[in-house]
Design a protein around this motif. Structure first.
Motif: not given
Length: 209
Positions: A145-162, A203-209
């Motif tokens: 909803d806010d465009g950030r990637v949850d590093i606890n649940t994101a798949a490999k492909e999504e992490l690679m967008t960071l 990446v700190k502004d692109q991620i969340k937990v």
């Protein structure tokens, strides 16, 4: 006449004397046969008892296995990991086994009275974390909803967008969260091999937990 009587009496005595050992031998053999039967019956009884004990032991072992289960507790708990619990345990018991929730956990998300199943993963989200429960999906699925990637649940492909995260670093992130039960904060990302302050600042502004 007397001589005949004496001869007859001696003959009878000899018959009796010679016959006695035979009688004694036959009686002794009967006693021995009886003892052997009794011994065989006792041995059979002992073997049957051992078989019963072995069967009971196996049944007890199998029952013990059915009375245990393993649950993976991760997210905002003090000691994330896999825990062995009695079958039929509830969510609150798994959380207690993991040391309880962290200060920033959202305890209202979980149904504390829900029964657990063997092999289940129990994820405790942080306060304010967006969680979506979908049919067939595990608890902790990401909501974008806010465009950030949850590093606890994101798949490999999504992490690679960071920014600065390629395939190797994405694999390292996934490996780290599996070994440690998830990230407690975004700053913990710097503990991952290959990610230092430079990458983290990107990446700190692109991620969340």
């Amino acid at each position: 006449m007397l001589d005949r009587l004496r001869i007859t009496g001696c003959f009878m005595c000899m018959v009796l004397v010679l016959g006695l050992p035979g009688c004694r031998s036959e009686g002794t053999e009967e006693v021995r046969e009886l003892d052997e039967v009794r011994s065989s019956q006792e041995e059979a009884g002992d073997n049957a008892e051992e078989e019963v004990q072995d069967t009971e032991g196996k049944d007890t072992e199998e029952t013990g296995r059915r009375q245990e289960m393993y649950v993976h507790v991760c997210g905002q708990v003090q000691r994330p990991g896999v825990y062995r619990l009695p079958a039929g345990s509830r969510v609150f018991e798994a959380v207690e086994a993991a040391g309880g929730m962290c200060e920033g956990a959202d305890g209202s998300y979980l149904n504390q009275a829900e029964a657990l199943s063997d092999g289940q993963q129990l994820y405790v989200p942080a306060a304010g974390e967006d969680i979506r429960s979908a049919s067939g999906a595990k608890a902790g699925a990401e909501v974008k909803d806010d465009g950030r990637v949850d590093i606890n649940t994101a798949a490999k492909e999504e992490l690679m967008t960071l920014n600065g995260i390629g395939e190797a670093r994405a694999d390292s992130i996934i490996k780290y969260r599996e070994e440690h039960g998830g990230f407690q904060s975004i700053e913990e990302l710097k503990e991952v091999e290959g990610i230092k302050d430079g990458i983290f600042n990107k990446v700190k502004d692109q991620i969340k937990v």
